[in-house]
Scaffold this motif. Structure first.
Motif, short mmCIF file in Angstrom:
data_model
loop_
_atom_site.label_atom_id
_atom_site.label_comp_id
_atom_site.label_asym_id
_atom_site.label_seq_id
_atom_site.Cartn_x
_atom_site.Cartn_y
_atom_site.Cartn_z
N GLU A 203 0.86 -1.17 0.00
CA GLU A 203 0.00 0.00 0.00
C GLU A 203 0.90 1.22 0.00
O GLU A 203 1.66 1.45 0.94
N VAL A 204 0.81 2.00 -1.07
CA VAL A 204 1.66 3.18 -1.26
C VAL A 204 0.83 4.43 -1.02
O VAL A 204 -0.24 4.59 -1.61
N LYS A 205 1.35 5.31 -0.16
CA LYS A 205 0.65 6.57 0.13
C LYS A 205 1.55 7.75 -0.20
O LYS A 205 2.70 7.80 0.22
N VAL A 206 1.01 8.69 -0.95
CA VAL A 206 1.69 9.95 -1.23
C VAL A 206 1.18 10.98 -0.24
O VAL A 206 -0.04 11.15 -0.07
N SER A 207 2.10 11.68 0.42
CA SER A 207 1.71 12.67 1.41
C SER A 207 0.78 13.71 0.80
O SER A 207 1.12 14.39 -0.18
#
Length: 296
Positions: A203-207
Motif C-alpha cells: 500500500e503506497v501513500k503519497v503525502s
C-alpha cells in the motif's frame, strides 16, 4: 584468489578445459571439484585491483572472499583501502600462508583466513563478496549468496557468472598473463548488488495525495508490477531495484509521477516528483502481503 581444490597432485595451473575434462572423465576428480570449486589459479594483481575498484571498496567495508587461495583479494583490500575482511579456503596450506602474509603486512588485526567449506561460511558481515570459482560452484552458491547477504552488498566475480542472475555491471579487459593459464588473454569482471526482497502487495501513500495498491513480482533484481489507482489498473514504468534503492514511474492524467526511495524489510519511503508540482512530495509504503522471489 583461487579456483580451489583440495587435491595436491592436480598442479597449480590447470586450465579450465582440463578441469572440465576431468569433471566428465573421473568421478573422484569430479567429486573433489564439486566440493572445492576447482583447481587453484592465482589472480593477476591487475584483476584484483579492478575488482576492488569496481566494488568501490572503502575503509568501512568488510570483504569476504570465497575460495581465497593465496589471499590476494582480502590482503589488497586491507593494505590499499584499509578495509577489513575474511578469506575462506579448503586448502590448509594456503590458509596458513595467507594468515602469515597478513601478519607480515601488518593487517592481521583486520583480516583473517579460515579453512572451511565455502557453503558453510558465515556471510553476515560482508559488505563486499568476491568470487573466482568454476561455473557449477557459482550456480550452487547462488541461493546462499542471494538469501544470506544483506541488500546492497556488492558481489564481484572474476570471469564466471551467476547464470540468469544478470550482473548490474560488467567489464572485460586485456590481461596478457592469463593466456598461459587458460588460453584467453583477457578478464571479465561482473558486479551484482544483492537486491532487497520486494515481491508481494504494497500500500503506497503519497503525502497529501493518492493511495495506490501495488503488486510486485520479482526475479532477482528484475521486477514486474501492477498498480491499482482508484480501483483502476495502471502499469508502472521504469521499475528499477538496485540493492535497497527502488524507483518507478506512474502515468497520471497530468503526466508522469516519478518515485524514488529505499526499501527496509516490509516498508519503503522516499520522494516523488509529481507532474505540475513545485516541489517533490514524500511517499511511503507498507507490505500488506508477502510474495515469493523467484531465483531458480
Amino acid at each position: 584468489m583461487r579456483v580451489t581444490t583440495g587435491s595436491k597432485n592436480l598442479g597449480r595451473a590447470l586450465t579450465g578445459l582440463l578441469a572440465s575434462f576431468a569433471l566428465s572423465a573421473a568421478p573422484a576428480f569430479a567429486a573433489d571439484i564439486e566440493r572445492s570449486g576447482g583447481p587453484y589459479v592465482p589472480t593477476p594483481q591487475v584483476v584484483v585491483d579492478q575488482m576492488l575498484r569496481m566494488a568501490n571498496v572503502a575503509e568501512s567495508d568488510f570483504v569476504i572472499d570465497l575460495g581465497s587461495g593465496d589471499g590476494i583479494i582480502v590482503l589488497t583490500a586491507a593494505k590499499q583501502f584499509k578495509a577489513s575482511g575474511m578469506g575462506v579456503d579448503i586448502d590448509p596450506e594456503l590458509v596458513k600462508s595467507s594468515n602469515d602474509s597478513a601478519r607480515k603486512l601488518g593487517v592481521a588485526d583486520r583480516v583473517r583466513f579460515l579453512q572451511q567449506d565455502v557453503f558453510k561460511a558465515d556471510l553476515s558481515q560482508a559488505s563486499v563478496l568476491t568470487l573466482y570459482l568454476l561455473p557449477d560452484m557459482m550456480l550452487n552458491l547462488r541461493p546462499k549468496i542471494f538469501n544470506e547477504l544483506k541488500p546492497g552488498v556488492r558481489v564481484v566475480s572474476h570471469d564466471y557468472h551467476l547464470g540468469d542472475w544478470q550482473p548490474d555491471d560488467q567489464i572485460s579487459f586485456e590481461v596478457p598473463e592469463k593466456e598461459a593459464v587458460n588460453g584467453v588473454p583477457k578478464a571479465t569482471i561482473s558486479l551484482w548488488y544483492v537486491p532487497a526482497k520486494v515481491a508481494g502487495k504494497w500500500e503506497v501513500k503519497v503525502s497529501g495525495g493518492e493511495t495506490y495498491e501495488f503488486t510486485l513480482r520479482q526475479r532477482f533484481q528484475i521486477l514486474e508490477g501492477s498498480v491499482a489507482v482508484g480501483g483502476k489498473p495502471v502499469r508502472p514504468r521504469q521499475l528499477t531495484l538496485r540493492g535497497s534503492e527502488f524507483s518507478f514511474a506512474l502515468p497520471d492524467g497530468k503526466g508522469i509521477a516519478r518515485f524514488s526511495g529505499r526499501v527496509k524489510d516490509d516498508a519503503m519511503d522516499g520522494m516523488v516528483e509529481l507532474p505540475g508540482a513545485k516541489a517533490p512530495a514524500r511517499w511511503s509504503a507498507v507490505r500488506t502481503a508477502a510474495g515469493v522471489v523467484s531465483i531458480n
